[in-house]
Write a protein that holds these residues in place. Structure first.
Motif, short mmCIF file in Angstrom:
data_model
loop_
_atom_site.label_atom_id
_atom_site.label_comp_id
_atom_site.label_asym_id
_atom_site.label_seq_id
_atom_site.Cartn_x
_atom_site.Cartn_y
_atom_site.Cartn_z
N THR A 213 0.85 -1.19 0.00
CA THR A 213 0.00 0.00 0.00
C THR A 213 0.88 1.23 0.00
N LYS A 214 0.63 2.11 -0.96
CA LYS A 214 1.34 3.39 -1.04
C LYS A 214 0.72 4.33 -0.03
N GLY A 215 1.55 4.89 0.86
CA GLY A 215 1.06 5.82 1.87
C GLY A 215 1.50 7.25 1.60
N ALA A 216 1.13 8.12 2.50
CA ALA A 216 1.52 9.53 2.39
C ALA A 216 2.98 9.69 2.80
N ASN A 217 3.56 10.81 2.44
CA ASN A 217 4.92 11.18 2.85
C ASN A 217 5.96 10.12 2.50
N ASN A 218 5.91 9.62 1.25
CA ASN A 218 6.89 8.63 0.78
C ASN A 218 6.96 7.40 1.65
N THR A 219 5.81 6.87 2.04
CA THR A 219 5.80 5.63 2.81
C THR A 219 5.14 4.52 2.00
N LEU A 220 5.49 3.31 2.38
CA LEU A 220 4.96 2.11 1.76
C LEU A 220 4.72 1.11 2.87
N THR A 221 3.56 0.47 2.87
CA THR A 221 3.29 -0.58 3.85
C THR A 221 3.24 -1.91 3.12
N ALA A 222 4.11 -2.81 3.55
CA ALA A 222 4.10 -4.18 3.04
C ALA A 222 3.47 -5.05 4.12
N GLU A 223 2.52 -5.86 3.72
CA GLU A 223 1.80 -6.67 4.70
C GLU A 223 1.70 -8.10 4.18
N ILE A 224 2.04 -9.05 5.05
CA ILE A 224 1.87 -10.45 4.70
C ILE A 224 0.86 -11.06 5.67
N THR A 225 -0.05 -11.85 5.11
CA THR A 225 -1.16 -12.38 5.88
C THR A 225 -1.37 -13.84 5.54
N GLY A 226 -1.82 -14.60 6.52
CA GLY A 226 -2.17 -15.99 6.26
C GLY A 226 -2.29 -16.79 7.53
N ASN A 227 -2.50 -18.07 7.35
CA ASN A 227 -2.57 -18.99 8.48
C ASN A 227 -1.17 -19.52 8.74
N LEU A 228 -0.70 -19.28 9.94
CA LEU A 228 0.62 -19.75 10.36
C LEU A 228 0.41 -20.67 11.55
N ARG A 229 0.68 -21.95 11.33
CA ARG A 229 0.46 -22.97 12.35
C ARG A 229 -0.97 -22.92 12.90
N GLY A 230 -1.94 -22.76 11.98
CA GLY A 230 -3.34 -22.78 12.36
C GLY A 230 -3.89 -21.48 12.91
N LYS A 231 -3.08 -20.44 12.95
CA LYS A 231 -3.51 -19.16 13.52
C LYS A 231 -3.41 -18.07 12.46
N LYS A 232 -4.49 -17.28 12.31
CA LYS A 232 -4.49 -16.15 11.37
C LYS A 232 -3.43 -15.14 11.84
N THR A 233 -2.49 -14.82 10.95
CA THR A 233 -1.36 -13.96 11.32
C THR A 233 -1.18 -12.87 10.27
N THR A 234 -0.87 -11.66 10.74
CA THR A 234 -0.56 -10.55 9.85
C THR A 234 0.72 -9.89 10.34
N GLU A 235 1.64 -9.70 9.42
CA GLU A 235 2.86 -8.95 9.72
C GLU A 235 2.86 -7.72 8.83
N ARG A 236 3.13 -6.57 9.43
CA ARG A 236 3.06 -5.29 8.71
C ARG A 236 4.39 -4.56 8.85
N PHE A 237 4.89 -4.07 7.73
CA PHE A 237 6.16 -3.34 7.71
C PHE A 237 5.94 -2.01 7.02
N ILE A 238 6.09 -0.93 7.76
CA ILE A 238 5.94 0.41 7.19
C ILE A 238 7.34 0.92 6.83
N MET A 239 7.54 1.19 5.56
CA MET A 239 8.86 1.60 5.07
C MET A 239 8.81 3.01 4.50
N THR A 240 9.95 3.66 4.57
CA THR A 240 10.10 5.01 4.04
C THR A 240 11.06 4.96 2.86
N LYS A 241 10.76 5.74 1.84
CA LYS A 241 11.62 5.78 0.66
C LYS A 241 12.90 6.50 0.98
N LYS A 242 14.00 5.89 0.57
CA LYS A 242 15.33 6.49 0.80
C LYS A 242 15.72 7.39 -0.34
#
Length: 158
Positions: A129-158
């Motif tokens: 997802t393209k965000g404001a102020n040169n940010t980008l959010t990368a998100e991975i989602t799924g079932n991990l060992r039977g549990k719904k899991t989401t990992e989110r990484f907010i990155m800034t453009k260098k």
């Protein structure tokens, strides 16, 4: 009269085929905002993702997670236009015999890209997802060992 209709239909077919080809070749342009180097610094380490344009239908990226001087995670990513679909292929060092896992696009907008592979163990969904102020959010989602899991990484453009 019959000849005029035939010629008109032939021209219409040619024009519509050319337009489809243009749309197919141009679809990856919606992802141009990914290009560049993105970074997330946290107490756990530094995540860097660098995207480059290879040609009119392919982008590549390298992603690294480094803590101190140790590379804890690295992967190579290819984003390629295949017909009318964008295909996200990730090769993670030391996983899946170093073979790529493919995720097909399920949604593309000018600010968000969604890729899914329901048969993959984890993740099954990758979202950028393209965000404001040169940010980008990368998100991975799924079932991990039977549990719904989401990992989110907010990155800034260098």
């Amino acid at each position: 009269m019959f000849q005029k209709i035939t010629v008109l239909m032939l021209l219409l077919a040619i024009v519509s085929c050319q337009k489809k080809e243009t749309i197919e070749k141009d679809k990856i342009k919606i992802a141009d905002w990914l290009l560049g180097t993105w970074e997330n610094k946290s107490p756990d380490g530094v995540l860097t993702e660098s995207w480059q344009k290879v040609n009119d239908s392919t982008f590549t990226a390298t992603s690294y997670f480094i803590k101190t001087d140790d590379t804890l995670h690295s992967e190579k990513i290819t984003l390629a236009q295949k017909g009318e679909m964008l295909l996200y292929s990730a090769t993670v060092n030391g996983q899946n015999d170093d073979k790529a896992i493919d995720f097909g696009s399920t949604s593309e907008t000018e600010n968000k890209l969604v890729f899914e592979n329901p048969s993959h163990d984890y993740p099954q969904k990758i979202t950028y997802t393209k965000g404001a102020n040169n940010t980008l959010t990368a998100e991975i989602t799924g079932n991990l060992r039977g549990k719904k899991t989401t990992e989110r990484f907010i990155m800034t453009k260098k």
